[in-house]
Design a protein around this motif. Structure first.
Motif, PDB file in Angstrom:
ATOM      1  N   ASP A  79       0.833  -1.200   0.000  1.00  0.00           N
ATOM      2  CA  ASP A  79       0.000   0.000   0.000  1.00  0.00           C
ATOM      3  C   ASP A  79       0.867   1.249   0.000  1.00  0.00           C
ATOM      4  OD1 ASP A  79      -2.718  -1.148   0.233  1.00  0.00           O
ATOM      5  OD2 ASP A  79      -1.956  -1.923   2.132  1.00  0.00           O
ATOM      6  N   PRO A  80       0.706   2.147  -0.986  1.00  0.00           N
ATOM      7  CA  PRO A  80       1.515   3.374  -1.024  1.00  0.00           C
ATOM      8  C   PRO A  80       0.923   4.446  -0.110  1.00  0.00           C
ATOM      9  CG  PRO A  80       0.072   3.322  -2.922  1.00  0.00           C
ATOM     10  CD  PRO A  80      -0.186   2.052  -2.158  1.00  0.00           C
ATOM     11  N   SER A  81       1.774   5.140   0.593  1.00  0.00           N
ATOM     12  CA  SER A  81       1.365   6.290   1.399  1.00  0.00           C
ATOM     13  C   SER A  81       0.197   6.010   2.340  1.00  0.00           C
ATOM     14  CB  SER A  81       0.994   7.475   0.494  1.00  0.00           C
ATOM     15  OG  SER A  81       2.006   7.748  -0.422  1.00  0.00           O
ATOM     16  N   PRO A  82       0.256   4.935   3.128  1.00  0.00           N
ATOM     17  CA  PRO A  82      -0.830   4.741   4.089  1.00  0.00           C
ATOM     18  C   PRO A  82      -0.823   5.858   5.130  1.00  0.00           C
ATOM     19  CG  PRO A  82       0.976   3.240   4.562  1.00  0.00           C
ATOM     20  CD  PRO A  82       1.298   3.908   3.265  1.00  0.00           C
ATOM     21  N   ARG A  83      -2.002   6.210   5.622  1.00  0.00           N
ATOM     22  CA  ARG A  83      -2.085   7.235   6.664  1.00  0.00           C
ATOM     23  C   ARG A  83      -1.535   6.639   7.954  1.00  0.00           C
ATOM     24  NH1 ARG A  83      -6.509   9.847   9.781  1.00  0.00           N
ATOM     25  NH2 ARG A  83      -7.916   8.197   9.098  1.00  0.00           N
ATOM     26  N   ALA A  84      -0.595   7.357   8.565  1.00  0.00           N
ATOM     27  CA  ALA A  84       0.081   6.838   9.763  1.00  0.00           C
ATOM     28  C   ALA A  84      -0.249   7.707  10.971  1.00  0.00           C
ATOM     29  CB  ALA A  84       1.591   6.794   9.544  1.00  0.00           C
ATOM     30  N   LEU A  85      -0.626   7.068  12.069  1.00  0.00           N
ATOM     31  CA  LEU A  85      -0.858   7.734  13.340  1.00  0.00           C
ATOM     32  C   LEU A  85       0.137   7.151  14.336  1.00  0.00           C
ATOM     33  CD1 LEU A  85      -4.741   7.384  13.266  1.00  0.00           C
ATOM     34  CD2 LEU A  85      -3.415   9.373  12.593  1.00  0.00           C
ATOM     35  N   LEU A 130      -3.420   3.091   8.105  1.00  0.00           N
ATOM     36  CA  LEU A 130      -4.700   2.949   7.423  1.00  0.00           C
ATOM     37  C   LEU A 130      -4.503   3.175   5.934  1.00  0.00           C
ATOM     38  CD1 LEU A 130      -5.290   4.761  10.286  1.00  0.00           C
ATOM     39  CD2 LEU A 130      -7.574   4.015   9.653  1.00  0.00           C
ATOM     40  N   ALA A 131      -4.992   2.239   5.139  1.00  0.00           N
ATOM     41  CA  ALA A 131      -4.787   2.300   3.691  1.00  0.00           C
ATOM     42  C   ALA A 131      -6.105   2.144   2.960  1.00  0.00           C
ATOM     43  CB  ALA A 131      -3.813   1.206   3.248  1.00  0.00           C
ATOM     44  N   HIS A 132      -6.232   2.877   1.884  1.00  0.00           N
ATOM     45  CA  HIS A 132      -7.357   2.687   0.972  1.00  0.00           C
ATOM     46  C   HIS A 132      -6.813   1.886  -0.204  1.00  0.00           C
ATOM     47  CE1 HIS A 132     -10.824   3.172  -1.463  1.00  0.00           C
ATOM     48  NE2 HIS A 132     -11.353   4.159  -0.759  1.00  0.00           N
ATOM     49  N   ARG A 133      -6.985   0.568  -0.142  1.00  0.00           N
ATOM     50  CA  ARG A 133      -6.321  -0.328  -1.097  1.00  0.00           C
ATOM     51  C   ARG A 133      -6.928  -0.203  -2.489  1.00  0.00           C
ATOM     52  NH1 ARG A 133      -4.525  -5.742   1.465  1.00  0.00           N
ATOM     53  NH2 ARG A 133      -3.272  -4.130   2.500  1.00  0.00           N
ATOM     54  N   LYS A 134      -6.042  -0.041  -3.470  1.00  0.00           N
ATOM     55  CA  LYS A 134      -6.471   0.189  -4.847  1.00  0.00           C
ATOM     56  C   LYS A 134      -6.178  -0.996  -5.764  1.00  0.00           C
ATOM     57  CE  LYS A 134      -5.105   4.923  -3.905  1.00  0.00           C
ATOM     58  NZ  LYS A 134      -4.075   5.954  -4.126  1.00  0.00           N
ATOM     59  N   VAL A 135      -5.483  -2.001  -5.245  1.00  0.00           N
ATOM     60  CA  VAL A 135      -5.112  -3.135  -6.084  1.00  0.00           C
ATOM     61  C   VAL A 135      -4.909  -4.352  -5.191  1.00  0.00           C
ATOM     62  CG1 VAL A 135      -2.633  -2.658  -5.946  1.00  0.00           C
ATOM     63  CG2 VAL A 135      -3.520  -3.890  -7.926  1.00  0.00           C
ATOM     64  N   SER A 136      -5.134  -5.520  -5.761  1.00  0.00           N
ATOM     65  CA  SER A 136      -4.804  -6.781  -5.091  1.00  0.00           C
ATOM     66  C   SER A 136      -3.647  -7.417  -5.849  1.00  0.00           C
ATOM     67  CB  SER A 136      -6.008  -7.724  -5.089  1.00  0.00           C
ATOM     68  OG  SER A 136      -7.090  -7.169  -4.372  1.00  0.00           O
ATOM     69  N   LEU A 137      -2.601  -7.819  -5.131  1.00  0.00           N
ATOM     70  CA  LEU A 137      -1.427  -8.428  -5.749  1.00  0.00           C
ATOM     71  C   LEU A 137      -1.216  -9.831  -5.223  1.00  0.00           C
ATOM     72  CD1 LEU A 137       1.296  -5.596  -5.667  1.00  0.00           C
ATOM     73  CD2 LEU A 137      -0.273  -6.179  -7.521  1.00  0.00           C
ATOM     74  N   GLU A 155      -4.884  -7.275  -9.722  1.00  0.00           N
ATOM     75  CA  GLU A 155      -6.102  -6.725 -10.285  1.00  0.00           C
ATOM     76  C   GLU A 155      -6.444  -5.435  -9.557  1.00  0.00           C
ATOM     77  OE1 GLU A 155     -10.688  -8.025 -11.405  1.00  0.00           O
ATOM     78  OE2 GLU A 155      -9.388  -9.380 -10.274  1.00  0.00           O
ATOM     79  N   LEU A 156      -6.758  -4.397 -10.320  1.00  0.00           N
ATOM     80  CA  LEU A 156      -7.114  -3.120  -9.735  1.00  0.00           C
ATOM     81  C   LEU A 156      -8.503  -3.181  -9.109  1.00  0.00           C
ATOM     82  CD1 LEU A 156      -5.914  -0.676 -12.548  1.00  0.00           C
ATOM     83  CD2 LEU A 156      -4.732  -1.237 -10.424  1.00  0.00           C
ATOM     84  N   ALA A 157      -8.686  -2.360  -8.068  1.00  0.00           N
ATOM     85  CA  ALA A 157      -9.984  -2.286  -7.411  1.00  0.00           C
ATOM     86  C   ALA A 157     -10.985  -1.573  -8.307  1.00  0.00           C
ATOM     87  CB  ALA A 157      -9.850  -1.551  -6.082  1.00  0.00           C
ATOM     88  N   HIS A 158     -12.253  -1.675  -7.955  1.00  0.00           N
ATOM     89  CA  HIS A 158     -13.306  -1.029  -8.722  1.00  0.00           C
ATOM     90  C   HIS A 158     -13.076   0.487  -8.745  1.00  0.00           C
ATOM     91  CE1 HIS A 158     -17.247  -0.254 -10.408  1.00  0.00           C
ATOM     92  NE2 HIS A 158     -17.484   0.631  -9.437  1.00  0.00           N
ATOM     93  N   GLY A 159     -13.244   1.078  -9.911  1.00  0.00           N
ATOM     94  CA  GLY A 159     -13.038   2.520 -10.044  1.00  0.00           C
ATOM     95  C   GLY A 159     -11.679   2.896 -10.593  1.00  0.00           C
ATOM     96  N   ALA A 213       0.204   0.638  -6.070  1.00  0.00           N
ATOM     97  CA  ALA A 213       1.053  -0.266  -5.284  1.00  0.00           C
ATOM     98  C   ALA A 213       2.488   0.224  -5.364  1.00  0.00           C
ATOM     99  CB  ALA A 213       0.954  -1.701  -5.803  1.00  0.00           C
ATOM    100  N   LEU A 214       3.224   0.011  -4.280  1.00  0.00           N
ATOM    101  CA  LEU A 214       4.608   0.466  -4.210  1.00  0.00           C
ATOM    102  C   LEU A 214       5.367  -0.407  -3.228  1.00  0.00           C
ATOM    103  CD1 LEU A 214       6.853   2.659  -4.682  1.00  0.00           C
ATOM    104  CD2 LEU A 214       5.862   3.884  -2.753  1.00  0.00           C
ATOM    105  N   PHE A 215       6.482  -0.968  -3.686  1.00  0.00           N
ATOM    106  CA  PHE A 215       7.324  -1.740  -2.763  1.00  0.00           C
ATOM    107  C   PHE A 215       8.742  -1.817  -3.298  1.00  0.00           C
ATOM    108  CE2 PHE A 215       5.133  -4.711  -5.585  1.00  0.00           C
ATOM    109  CZ  PHE A 215       6.148  -5.514  -6.071  1.00  0.00           C
ATOM    110  N   PHE A 216       9.664  -2.186  -2.418  1.00  0.00           N
ATOM    111  CA  PHE A 216      11.076  -2.290  -2.754  1.00  0.00           C
ATOM    112  C   PHE A 216      11.456  -3.755  -2.980  1.00  0.00           C
ATOM    113  CE2 PHE A 216      11.460   1.414   0.430  1.00  0.00           C
ATOM    114  CZ  PHE A 216      11.129   2.325  -0.553  1.00  0.00           C
ATOM    115  N   VAL A 217      12.369  -3.972  -3.917  1.00  0.00           N
ATOM    116  CA  VAL A 217      12.942  -5.299  -4.135  1.00  0.00           C
ATOM    117  C   VAL A 217      14.463  -5.155  -4.107  1.00  0.00           C
ATOM    118  CG1 VAL A 217      13.195  -7.243  -5.713  1.00  0.00           C
ATOM    119  CG2 VAL A 217      10.977  -6.091  -5.503  1.00  0.00           C
TER     120      VAL A 217
END
Length: 493
Positions: A79-85, A130-137, A155-159, A213-217
């Motif tokens: 999840d890119p840029s999740p809201r962090a508290l 907290l993340a608003h997920r936009k894709v399933s990997l 697969e991208l989420a609806h919208g 989506a965003l991650f490091f390899v």
């Protein structure tokens, strides 16, 4: 506090703190009528790592987007840029109480969440992601022992639609992978070299492209061969500017957009603003004095057709730019083909818990000068005087000749001044025109003739003659392709 109560508080475990925070999070979403986010194992593991980071370093370090992205990636998330508290306190019950008092947890919708806690003696920290997920990997490795290929499917989420895959290489270059213009994808991703690669899935949304989506390899052992490969931050503004411009252009190249050229005048405008934010303790596009980007460009004498501004704040300039790149609105600015020039301001400051870097990035499409700069400059002066209710000035060939000789000399010396090598323009005018009683001179390095009206001299009620000379040239100090302009106003006896 009794010994019994102190012992009870000290006995609070990370699991106790997480349970309390999770319950409050669910209650807040229910209170506002929002769907409760699903508990996510990767986000929870990342939140636990960030809680430990908050205790070992600072709350600000734990809330840094680059740190968050690394923690989420290490945990297998994307999840890119999740809201962090992030809440830290002493004794252990303090962060729990602070978290339970928060009423902003459900201000934004979220589909997935993770809560983590850590304790160190009497101190404790609680983190919610907290993340608003936009894709399933499908699962994808975060490290490879050697260069190779792996297939990324999702697969991208609806919208969301038209998935695009990008990989930022350890060198900083950005590769765009061929992807079908649809919501589901399964692409072979090549990792041809050792080092840290950044994988991004970009989705088309209603308001423009968004990072889904965003991650490091990490391929091979972490490299220490270069600052870029090791992820080290530059420690001076000049190096930071260069690296940020490089990264902007790498992103534009990967998006099929022409690079921006660095503009020294935009550097000065951006630097003045990052300095102002650091000195006055604010962070935003409108300063306390009410000036916005447009006003700052006008004050800096920078004519433009379109301009945009990105701001970042993090533990280092590259971390700040990382946050800029992965903000949808800011990313649109970075890859907008309208902009051809850019300037960067970088200011380092000491925060209460850590050192920080504030960056200001200004992108612009410069105002195109007319074909006849000199004629337009005369028209601009005449129009301004007419607007002021003043008589039209007489165009003087003698004044033009003096102005032309001076501007040629000034450009050759790279010195836009009215006095050069001990000689004043005023003295040459008085020597050439015996009937002149007073002289006023302006010198501009300008991209557009309208700038010559930015002077009190043209509003003189007794001024009667005018001479303008303009020469286009390149300057080591003031950049390429500007007009060096001398304007002489003379008053007859």
């Amino acid at each position: 506090m009794t010994h019994l109560l102190a012992a009870a508080l000290l006995a609070l475990s990370p699991a106790d703190l997480e349970s309390a925070a999770e319950g409050h999070l669910a209650a807040e979403f229910e209170r506002l009528g929002r769907a409760t986010p699903q508990k996510d194992a990767a986000l929870k593991s990342a939140a636990q790592a960030l809680a430990r980071e908050a205790l070992s370093r600072s709350v600000a370090d734990a809330a840094d987007l680059l740190t968050i992205t690394g923690a989420v990636s290490d945990a297998g998330g994307f999840d890119p840029s999740p809201r962090a508290l992030v809440v830290r306190g002493t004794p252990r019950d303090e962060p729990r109480r602070s978290f339970l008092e928060r009423k902003d947890l459900a201000d934004e919708p979220a589909t997935h969440a993770g809560v983590g806690a850590a304790v160190d003696g009497e101190r404790a920290a609680v983190v919610a992601l907290l993340a608003h997920r936009k894709v399933s990997l499908l699962p994808f490795p975060r490290s490879l022992p050697a260069p190779g290929n792996r297939k990324l499917c999702g697969e991208l989420a609806h919208g969301y639609a038209r998935s695009e895959l990008y990989v930022t290489r350890p060198s900083g270059s950005v590769d765009k992978l061929s992807s079908p213009a649809k919501a589901n994808f399964c692409e072979l991703v090549a990792f041809p070299q050792e080092g840290r690669h950044v994988v991004e899935v970009i989705a088309a949304a209603e308001r423009g492209p968004e990072v889904a989506a965003l991650f490091f390899v990490q391929v091979g052992a972490p490299s220490k061969r270069s600052a870029r490969a090791a992820g080290l931050e530059p420690t001076d503004a000049q190096s930071a500017r260069s690296e940020i411009i490089d990264r902007i252009n790498a992103l534009r190249a990967g998006s099929g957009v022409a690079p921006v050229a660095r503009d020294m005048r935009l550097d000065l405008i951006a630097q003045a603003y990052s300095d102002q934010m650091a000195e006055q303790g604010f962070f935003g596009h409108v300063a306390p004095d009410g000036m916005d980007l447009r006003a700052r460009l006008v004050r800096g004498g920078y004519p433009y057709d379109l301009a945009a501004e990105n701001l970042g704040l993090a533990s280092g300039p590259l971390a700040a730019h990382f946050a800029v790149e992965h903000s949808p609105g800011h990313r649109r600015n970075l890859i907008d083909p309208t902009y051809s020039l850019a300037g960067v301001g970088v200011t380092f400051r000491k925060g209460p818990d850590r050192s920080e870097a504030i960056i200001a990035e200004v992108l612009a499409s410069p105002q195109k000068p007319p074909a006849d700069f000199l004629a337009e400059a005369y028209r601009a002066v005449h129009s301004k005087r007419e607007a002021l209710g003043l008589p039209r000035l007489e165009r003087s060939e003698a004044l033009e000749s003096i102005a032309r000789a001076h501007v040629e000399k000034a450009l050759s010396l790279d010195e836009p001044r009215t006095a050069l090598q001990g000689e004043q323009i005023h003295e040459r005018v008085f020597a050439a025109l015996e009937d002149v009683s007073s002289v006023a001179v302006d010198f501009f390095v300008a991209a557009h003739p309208s700038l010559v009206t930015d002077s009190k001299n043209l509003s003189g009620t007794r001024v009667g003659r005018l001479g303008i000379a303009a020469l286009k040239g390149d300057s080591p100090r003031f950049g390429k392709g500007n007009y060096w302009v001398v304007v002489i106003y003379a008053t007859a006896r």
